[in-house]
Structure formats: C-alpha cells, structure tokens
Scaffold this motif. Structure first.
Motif, PDB file in Angstrom:
ATOM      1  N   ASP A 281       2.026   6.786  -6.834  1.00 59.64           N
ATOM      2  CA  ASP A 281       0.792   7.415  -7.354  1.00 59.64           C
ATOM      3  C   ASP A 281       1.425   9.076  -7.184  1.00 59.64           C
ATOM      4  OD1 ASP A 281      -0.421   5.139  -8.506  1.00 59.64           O
ATOM      5  OD2 ASP A 281      -1.431   5.137  -6.342  1.00 59.64           O
TER       6      ASP A 281
ATOM      7  N   ASP B 150       0.877  -1.208  -0.040  1.00 59.85           N
ATOM      8  CA  ASP B 150      -0.052  -0.137   0.002  1.00 59.85           C
ATOM      9  C   ASP B 150       0.947   1.384   0.051  1.00 59.85           C
ATOM     10  OD1 ASP B 150      -2.217  -1.397  -0.144  1.00 59.85           O
ATOM     11  OD2 ASP B 150      -2.833  -1.408   2.182  1.00 59.85           O
TER      12      ASP B 150
ATOM     13  N   LYS C 170       4.020   1.393  -0.956  1.00 62.17           N
ATOM     14  CA  LYS C 170       4.804   1.494  -2.159  1.00 62.17           C
ATOM     15  C   LYS C 170       3.677   2.123  -3.142  1.00 62.17           C
ATOM     16  CE  LYS C 170       6.285  -1.545  -5.911  1.00 62.17           C
ATOM     17  NZ  LYS C 170       6.616  -2.824  -6.327  1.00 62.17           N
ATOM     18  N   GLU C 171       2.393   1.866  -3.361  1.00 61.61           N
ATOM     19  CA  GLU C 171       1.487   2.270  -4.479  1.00 61.61           C
ATOM     20  C   GLU C 171       1.160   3.682  -4.217  1.00 61.61           C
ATOM     21  OE1 GLU C 171      -0.072   1.016  -7.186  1.00 61.61           O
ATOM     22  OE2 GLU C 171       1.308  -0.630  -6.845  1.00 61.61           O
ATOM     23  N   GLU C 172       1.197   4.027  -2.989  1.00 61.94           N
ATOM     24  CA  GLU C 172       0.971   5.380  -2.682  1.00 61.94           C
ATOM     25  C   GLU C 172       2.115   6.372  -3.180  1.00 61.94           C
ATOM     26  OE1 GLU C 172      -0.304   7.610   0.935  1.00 61.94           O
ATOM     27  OE2 GLU C 172      -1.540   5.858   1.529  1.00 61.94           O
TER      28      GLU C 172
END
Length: 85
Positions: free
Chosen positions: A57, A50, A52-54
């Motif tokens: 993005d 999570d 990493k995704e933030e």
C-alpha cells in the motif's frame, strides 16, 4: 591447403567446442540451482501478511526519507511486539 594450417584449424576448433560445452554446462547448472530455491519465510503468518499489505500500500515515490525511516521503524516494532528479532 597446407597440412599445418588444417591441423592448427582443427586444434582451434576443438578448443572452441570444448569451451562452448563448458559454458553450456555452467548454464544448465545455474538453471537447475534456480529451480531449487527454498523459501524460509512462509506468508501464512498473519503478521507477515500484515507487513506485506503495508508495503504494497505504500507509495514509495511520495515518501520523504524521514517518512520511509518511520515506516521501517513501525514494521520493526510490529515484529518486536510479536517477540521476533
């Protein structure tokens, strides 16, 4: 050519070859060390995925310094909620 000149040239050549050999050995050792880097963080953890995704993005170039600090604080809070420090 005079004997002394040839003798000195051989000494200099030998020193240069030894120096190059040492440099080559250092380069080989460095390459080997890079190949054995261990990872202590596994991205199998859903929380880390999570985070990493933030980060992926984020548009870093458009963040203000305050927004960047707030995002860092959000990530810190996510980690603390899971009992990590």
């Amino acid at each position: 050519m005079p004997y002394q000149v040839l003798k000195r040239a051989e000494e200099v050549l030998k020193q240069l070859e030894e120096r190059r050999e040492k440099d080559d050995n250092k380069a080989k050792i460095t390459k080997r060390e890079e190949g054995y880097q261990l990872s202590f963080i596994t991205l199998d953890d859903p929380l880390l995925l999570d985070i990493k995704e933030e980060i992926i993005d984020l548009d870093i170039n458009s963040l203000t310094p305050v927004e960047a600090l707030m995002k860092l604080n959000d990530i810190k809070n996510m980690l603390q909620k899971k009992g990590r420090k």
